[in-house]
Design an enzyme around this catalytic site. Structure first.
Site, PDB file in Angstrom:
ATOM      1  CD  GLU A   1       4.820   4.959 -11.519  1.00  0.00           C
ATOM      2  OE1 GLU A   1       4.616   5.959 -10.799  1.00  0.00           O
ATOM      3  OE2 GLU A   1       4.592   3.805 -11.141  1.00  0.00           O
TER       4      GLU A   1
ATOM      5  CB  CYS B   1      -1.046   2.673   5.156  1.00  0.00           C
ATOM      6  SG  CYS B   1      -0.682   3.974   6.366  1.00  0.00           S
TER       7      CYS B   1
ATOM      8  CB  CYS C   1      -3.780  -0.851  12.046  1.00  0.00           C
ATOM      9  SG  CYS C   1      -3.768   0.925  11.669  1.00  0.00           S
TER      10      CYS C   1
ATOM     11  CB  CYS D   1      -0.240  -2.675   8.771  1.00  0.00           C
ATOM     12  SG  CYS D   1       1.201  -1.685   8.315  1.00  0.00           S
TER      13      CYS D   1
ATOM     14  CB  CYS E   1       3.168   1.886  12.824  1.00  0.00           C
ATOM     15  SG  CYS E   1       2.189   3.299  12.262  1.00  0.00           S
TER      16      CYS E   1
END
Length: 351
Positions: free
Chosen positions: A36, A188, A195, A198, A204
């Site tokens: 991370e 995205c 899209c 998605c 959305c």
């Protein structure tokens, strides 16, 4: 695909998410934490080889805590944002004494761990519900809810945190956290959102309104100022290059670097400060340009031989150019490392 946001996202993740990232096998708190930190402002493909080398050298917190700072920075060379490495090292030393936290608050108390990073660690390492809001997630949420205020604004950040909390499920924390990050990274996307594939496009708002390219809203950035400098490439007669340690904080903090002069007129003064006595004339070795977050560096690179008698008196370190090309023993800023590799160990006076 219908159903709650998290349900649709998790179903998509089962088939299309990333399940073979090296920090997922095994997915321990230490490995998740290191990944991370490396992934802050850095893409997965770039991080993977660095992560694997880092784990081979420092397989656990105790090994990292016992390491010298130069050893840590040398494995971070080229990854950028070197404060991350210094904070990682400091946090390892803290955890070696106090233990590994298991809460968002505990991780957030460690250097270099912000609220979203702390939540990502807890969610993935302990599979506990925690709300994340990294860059990928912000983009997903800003489009999904059509948030049309500048993303950098504090009010917008508060809205995004609420949206993130509303969509985060009570279970499947590790998978959901990876899923929403994967969605932002692979579907995205910033410039070319996909899209058509998605899982949450049906509700959305940006997609419905045809505003995918407009959102998220970013403030217009001012042109970055350019700082002109001179980098000094100083060689002795044995193929060694002179490097000095940068101050512990600031640009390239704690790394070994070519000496820097703010202006051409100040070069002689810098040489005197370093205790360097030249042998021969300056040679123009080219230019180096590098973009930082707040400015652009434009540096001329000047090369010169150093008198053998003065080598021992120099206030810095000498390293074989050949070793710096292949296996640097110290941490180097990425552009300096590239410069050394581009010269390929060529002696001064050679192209």
């Amino acid at each position: 695909m219908t159903g709650p946001f998290a349900e649709r996202l998790l179903a998509w993740f089962d088939d299309h998410g990333r399940h073979d990232l090296p920090w997922q096998h095994p997915r321990t708190p230490y490995r998740v934490w290191v990944s991370e930190i490396m992934l802050q402002q850095t893409q997965v493909a770039t991080v993977i080889p660095y992560f694997e080398r880092f784990m081979a050298r420092f397989p656990d917190i105790d090994a990292l805590a016992a390491a010298e700072a130069d050893d840590v920075l040398s494995l971070w060379s080229g990854l950028g944002y070197y404060a991350r490495a210094r904070n990682l090292h400091a946090a390892a030393r803290t955890m070696a004494e106090t233990g590994v936290p298991e809460t968002v608050e505990g991780w957030g108390d460690l250097p270099g761990v912000g609220p979203s990073t702390a939540a990502a660690i807890v969610a993935q390492a302990f599979d506990r519900r925690a709300v994340i809001l990294d860059g990928n997630v912000k983009r997903v949420l800003a489009r999904h809810a059509a948030v049309d205020t500048p993303q950098e604004a504090a009010a917008t950040q508060r809205v995004l945190w609420v949206l993130a909390d509303e969509r985060t499920p009570g279970d499947s924390a590790a998978d959901y956290t990876q899923a929403i990050m994967d969605l932002g990274a692979t579907v995205c996307r910033r410039g070319t959102p996909r899209c058509d594939v998605c899982p949450v496009r049906d509700d959305c708002r940006a997609h419905r309104q045809g505003r995918e390219q407009e959102l998220p809203v970013r403030r217009r950035r001012k042109p970055k100022p350019v700082r002109e400098r001179v980098l000094l490439w100083l060689e002795d007669g044995d193929g060694r290059l002179f490097l000095e340690k940068r101050p512990p904080s600031g640009i390239w903090g704690g790394l070994a670097c070519l000496p820097v002069s703010e202006t051409p007129d100040a070069v002689d003064r810098r040489m005197a400060e370093l205790g360097v006595k030249p042998a021969g004339d300056w040679q123009a070795l080219g230019q180096l340009r590098h973009v930082f977050s707040h400015f652009e560096l434009a540096a001329e690179v000047w090369g010169r031989q150093v008198a053998p008698a003065a080598v021992a008196e120099c206030h810095g370190e000498w390293h074989a150019v050949e070793q710096l090309v292949h296996e640097p023993p110290v941490g180097l800023p990425a552009p300096i490392q590239r410069l050394i590799r581009e010269r390929g160990g060529a002696a001064l006076g050679q192209s």
